[in-house]
Design a protein around this motif. Structure first.
Motif, short mmCIF file in Angstrom:
data_model
loop_
_atom_site.label_atom_id
_atom_site.label_comp_id
_atom_site.label_asym_id
_atom_site.label_seq_id
_atom_site.Cartn_x
_atom_site.Cartn_y
_atom_site.Cartn_z
N PHE A 1 -9.41 1.81 2.69
CA PHE A 1 -8.69 2.20 1.47
C PHE A 1 -9.21 1.41 0.28
O PHE A 1 -9.40 1.97 -0.81
CB PHE A 1 -7.20 1.96 1.66
CG PHE A 1 -6.37 2.35 0.47
CD1 PHE A 1 -5.93 3.65 0.29
CD2 PHE A 1 -6.02 1.41 -0.49
CE1 PHE A 1 -5.17 4.02 -0.81
CE2 PHE A 1 -5.26 1.76 -1.60
CZ PHE A 1 -4.84 3.07 -1.75
N ASP A 2 -9.46 0.12 0.47
CA ASP A 2 -9.97 -0.70 -0.62
C ASP A 2 -11.37 -0.28 -1.04
O ASP A 2 -11.80 -0.57 -2.17
CB ASP A 2 -9.97 -2.18 -0.21
CG ASP A 2 -8.56 -2.72 -0.02
OD1 ASP A 2 -7.62 -2.12 -0.58
OD2 ASP A 2 -8.40 -3.73 0.71
N LYS B 1 -6.49 18.09 1.73
CA LYS B 1 -7.53 17.70 0.79
C LYS B 1 -7.99 18.88 -0.07
O LYS B 1 -8.23 18.72 -1.27
CB LYS B 1 -8.73 17.10 1.53
CG LYS B 1 -8.46 15.77 2.19
CD LYS B 1 -7.89 14.74 1.22
CE LYS B 1 -8.85 14.37 0.13
NZ LYS B 1 -8.31 13.36 -0.80
N TYR C 1 0.84 -1.19 0.00
CA TYR C 1 0.00 0.00 0.00
C TYR C 1 0.88 1.25 0.00
O TYR C 1 2.00 1.24 0.51
CB TYR C 1 -0.91 0.02 1.23
CG TYR C 1 -2.07 -0.94 1.16
CD1 TYR C 1 -3.33 -0.53 0.77
CD2 TYR C 1 -1.90 -2.29 1.47
CE1 TYR C 1 -4.40 -1.41 0.70
CE2 TYR C 1 -2.95 -3.18 1.41
CZ TYR C 1 -4.20 -2.74 1.03
OH TYR C 1 -5.24 -3.61 0.95
N GLY D 1 -12.19 2.77 -1.40
CA GLY D 1 -12.06 4.04 -2.10
C GLY D 1 -11.83 5.23 -1.22
O GLY D 1 -11.90 6.38 -1.70
N TYR D 2 -11.51 5.03 0.07
CA TYR D 2 -11.32 6.13 0.99
C TYR D 2 -9.85 6.56 1.03
O TYR D 2 -8.94 5.74 0.88
CB TYR D 2 -11.76 5.74 2.40
CG TYR D 2 -13.25 5.78 2.60
CD1 TYR D 2 -13.87 6.89 3.18
CD2 TYR D 2 -14.07 4.72 2.21
CE1 TYR D 2 -15.24 6.93 3.37
CE2 TYR D 2 -15.44 4.75 2.40
CZ TYR D 2 -16.02 5.87 2.98
OH TYR D 2 -17.37 5.90 3.16
N ASP D 3 -9.66 7.85 1.25
CA ASP D 3 -8.35 8.38 1.59
C ASP D 3 -8.22 8.24 3.10
O ASP D 3 -9.00 8.81 3.87
CB ASP D 3 -8.26 9.85 1.18
CG ASP D 3 -6.83 10.38 1.23
OD1 ASP D 3 -5.93 9.63 1.66
OD2 ASP D 3 -6.62 11.54 0.87
N ARG E 1 -5.04 8.30 -1.08
CA ARG E 1 -5.80 8.20 -2.32
C ARG E 1 -6.19 9.64 -2.66
O ARG E 1 -7.25 10.13 -2.28
CB ARG E 1 -7.03 7.31 -2.14
CG ARG E 1 -7.66 6.88 -3.45
CD ARG E 1 -8.90 6.04 -3.21
NE ARG E 1 -8.59 4.71 -2.71
CZ ARG E 1 -8.32 3.67 -3.47
NH1 ARG E 1 -8.28 3.82 -4.79
NH2 ARG E 1 -8.07 2.49 -2.95
N ARG E 2 -5.30 10.32 -3.35
CA ARG E 2 -5.33 11.78 -3.41
C ARG E 2 -6.54 12.34 -4.13
O ARG E 2 -6.96 13.46 -3.84
CB ARG E 2 -4.04 12.28 -4.07
CG ARG E 2 -2.79 11.76 -3.39
CD ARG E 2 -1.51 12.36 -3.95
NE ARG E 2 -0.34 11.66 -3.43
CZ ARG E 2 0.16 11.83 -2.22
NH1 ARG E 2 -0.41 12.68 -1.39
NH2 ARG E 2 1.22 11.15 -1.83
N ASP E 3 -7.10 11.62 -5.04
CA ASP E 3 -8.25 12.14 -5.77
C ASP E 3 -9.57 11.77 -5.13
O ASP E 3 -10.64 12.10 -5.65
CB ASP E 3 -8.23 11.63 -7.22
CG ASP E 3 -8.25 10.11 -7.28
OD1 ASP E 3 -7.96 9.47 -6.25
OD2 ASP E 3 -8.55 9.56 -8.36
N ALA E 4 -9.54 11.08 -3.98
CA ALA E 4 -10.77 10.63 -3.33
C ALA E 4 -11.44 11.79 -2.59
O ALA E 4 -10.77 12.60 -1.93
CB ALA E 4 -10.47 9.50 -2.36
#
Length: 690
Positions: free
Chosen positions: A349-350, A402, A293, A352-354, A315-318
């Motif tokens: 994280f899986d 963010k 990760y 889709g979360y930052d 997950r920078r774009d989340a």
């Protein structure tokens, strides 16, 4: 004659080893047996031990689980050094697997791994001579002061075949490098090795120390005997060494350095964070990156100067963000310690979360902008500071990151508004972290500042503690009684020295190897915490309890918990006098946070454990009752878990529930309370009625 003396020395050495090993093993068996007897007669052990996972706790008279290098009946320091050096290679993950898994197609074809498999199927005398030579070189340097005192020439202790072995070592190193592409084929074994506890316990360290000592003594005896029995050869080598002192010493040094180059390079290829003392010093970063990760560490400075580490699985774009906050005597490691399948951080994280992992102040490293801060000054904080200093600093840092990454909301950032932030931030908190996040939300709402949260999921949150065990009641009165006396001398409860932290880390391994001792310690620790069946001993093996750093508990934090229990209310810290409280809160009494639950304007999910004896379900239900009375959108659920099961155990049911609550994040229908300017000082009654 020389062969006869060598045989006598070898037989004597092995006899001494056998006697010392058996003596140590008998002592260990005795300790384990006595522990089994005590464990058998202790009351209530069944309920305490029934929920333990991951290691055996059945009382037994079985002896200690010996290292692999002693299982085949060969107790030799040379063999131990050989297999220890092979452990530096990533292919050594199969060393602790079954014999059926030791096929040639699993191992990379390096000479080291081949000789390792051969050594376990043949006699010790068939070991590679280059390894024997390497060990002799190390022992020679270990005994260098003794050799100088005895006046024995250093050159004499070098093998006549040393120079001939250089080519062989170079060939092995070259061969291991040329086979490096095949290392990618052993990724599965590599992960298995990471998940395996490779530490040595105190008992194993004693075995190793005895081995080193006996080998050193008999090696010296062997050298002296060789000198006495071969005076001509000794005299000739002495003259040669004296005539070429500088060249010979340089050559010997180069030999030793050249011999150890192979091990050093292989160690670099396997950067396992186990130090020379074999204690597990992995960090949260090591665990996250080893599992594939992404990782990011963010330095956060609080308003009062404490330096915190906000860790992230980015997950920078989340636009969905989750912030996880640990409890007492814990760190961010608790959210990733169960690996990919059972850890909330990886699950979020899986989905889709930052993911952001918070770390509260309270490590023995005492990170502060004031490098010379004293221990008394550093630990001078209560739960108040966790909720009003630590969490605000980390959440504002998350907001700053963010907004910058999503390239929007800059106007809101400047104006301090949270009405249109470009992301949704949920928080999952455990135990003390739950109390701290409630303090944060309530105080921010009272001060009319944005808290930026969309939902709170509180796992066995602290705050109410009046329904507890007799042990906690005794501790409550003890703290309240001795606090004025102990506070100036005892700023916190922590292990201050690296040696004792190392000892605790190693004892955790011994508790695993000695099931009766581990079960006894588990039972006694459970008595201290009111009979809670959490795996308290297993938690000691989590890497954040290592010799380099370790969480501690400030004296004021413990006193604050005692005040909450005594008052039967969720209150902020009582400074001990009406004047001090008046200056801090605007009233002679500390703030009763339960009266301010009406300011919580986001959904709250409360989770309790039926087996939790630290924070009982009745106390979590008390949070729920007050929230429902105040009109908070709250839910309540219970699971058959103990206190630490919420973070340190793999519970699929709990993990599925937490993830389902995260997916419910959306605009709250809760009416916003408090249209007037509400301040902490002097307005508590008015704020409660508004």
């Amino acid at each position: 004659m020389q062969r006869f003396v060598d045989s006598v020395i070898a037989v004597t050495k092995e006899s001494v080893k056998t006697i010392t090993y058996e003596s140590l093993n008998n002592v260990v068996r005795l300790i384990n047996g006595v522990s089994a007897i005590l464990l058998a007669i202790l009351p209530g052990k069944t309920s305490i031990l029934e929920g333990i996972h991951g290691w055996e706790l059945r009382p037994t008279f079985r002896g200690p689980r010996l290292p692999r290098w002693m299982e085949n009946g060969v107790s030799s320091f040379n063999q131990f050094i050989h297999e220890l050096s092979v452990d530096s290679d990533t292919s050594s993950s199969v060393d602790y697997l079954s014999e059926e898994d030791s096929d040639d197609d699993i191992h990379p074809g390096s000479p080291l791994s081949q000789s390792s498999r051969l050594s376990r199927r043949s006699s010790f005398t068939n070991h590679n001579r280059s390894w024997i030579h390497w060990i002799r070189c190390i022992l020679s340097w270990l005994l260098f002061p003794l050799k100088l005192l005895l006046g024995i020439p250093l050159y004499f202790f070098t093998s006549s075949s040393r120079r001939a072995s250089k080519a062989s070592d170079s060939g092995n190193l070259l061969s291991s490098n040329t086979n490096s592409p095949r290392r990618s084929q052993t990724l599965k074994d590599h992960i298995v090795q990471r998940a395996t506890d490779r530490r040595r316990g105190v008992v194993e360290d004693l075995h190793l120390a005895i081995e080193i000592f006996i080998e050193s003594i008999f090696d010296s005896v062997h050298k002296v005997a060789h000198c006495v029995l071969s005076p001509t050869d000794t005299f000739r080598r002495l003259l040669r060494w004296l005539s070429h002192n500088s060249d010979g010493l340089t050559d010997i040094t180069a030999d030793c350095v050249g011999t150890t180059v192979s091990t050093a390079v292989l160690s670099d290829n396997d950067p396992t964070p186990y130090n020379s003392l074999n204690t597990d010093a992995r960090t949260c970063r090591d665990v996250i990156t080893e599992l594939g990760y992404p990782y990011e560490a963010i330095r956060v400075v609080t308003a009062d100067g404490y330096i915190l580490v906000l860790e992230r699985i980015p997950r920078r774009d989340a636009r969905k963000v989750v912030y996880l906050q640990h409890g007492i005597l814990d760190s961010s490691m608790g959210w990733v310690s169960n690996g990919i399948v059972g850890s909330p951080a990886f699950a979020a994280f899986d989905q889709g979360y930052d993911v952001f992992l918070g770390n509260l102040r309270g490590l023995v490293s005492r990170e502060h902008i004031d490098k010379n801060i004293s221990s008394r000054q550093y630990w001078r904080y209560s739960i108040n500071e966790h909720g009003t200093q630590d969490i605000p600093a980390m959440i504002e840092k998350i907001h700053e990151i963010k907004v910058s990454e999503l390239k929007s909301g800059r106007h809101d950032q400047e104006e301090g508004s949270s009405s249109e932030q470009p992301y949704e931030l949920c928080t999952i908190c455990h135990s003390l972290g739950g109390a701290a996040i409630l303090i944060y939300v309530i105080t921010r709402r009272i001060e009319e500042k944005p808290h930026r949260l969309s939902r709170m999921i509180l796992l066995s949150p602290a705050g109410f503690h009046d329904d507890s065990t007799f042990v906690f009641t005794m501790m409550e009165y003890l703290f309240l009684l001795v606090a004025p006396v102990l506070a100036p001398f005892l700023p916190a409860f922590y292990i201050p020295t690296r040696f004792f932290r190392m000892l605790l880390n190693k004892l955790a391994r011994d508790f695993h190897n000695l099931p009766a001792v581990g079960g006894l310690v588990q039972t006694l620790m459970s008595y201290v915490v009111g009979g809670d069946s959490s795996n308290w001993v297993g938690v000691l093996g989590i890497p954040h309890y290592n010799m380099n750093d370790m969480p501690g508990v400030a004296f004021r934090v413990a006193l604050h918990l005692a005040q909450m229990k005594h008052s039967k209310k969720f209150i902020m810290f009582d400074y001990g006098s009406a004047a001090a409280n008046l200056e801090e809160y605007g009233s002679p009494e500390p703030l009763d946070l339960g009266e301010y639950y009406g300011f919580i304007d986001i959904p709250v999910d409360l989770v309790a454990g039926r087996k939790d004896k630290v924070i009982r379900p009745s106390m979590v239900r008390k949070h729920y009752k007050l929230m429902k009375e105040a009109g908070v959108e709250a839910s309540y659920n219970e699971f058959e878990y103990a206190h630490l099961d919420f973070t340190f155990s793999h519970r699929e049911e709990l993990l599925a529930y937490v993830m389902s609550r995260l997916l419910l994040v959306g605009p709250s229908s809760k009416q916003i309370y408090g249209q007037k300017s509400l301040k902490l000082k002097g307005k508590d009654e008015q704020a409660r009625k508004s």
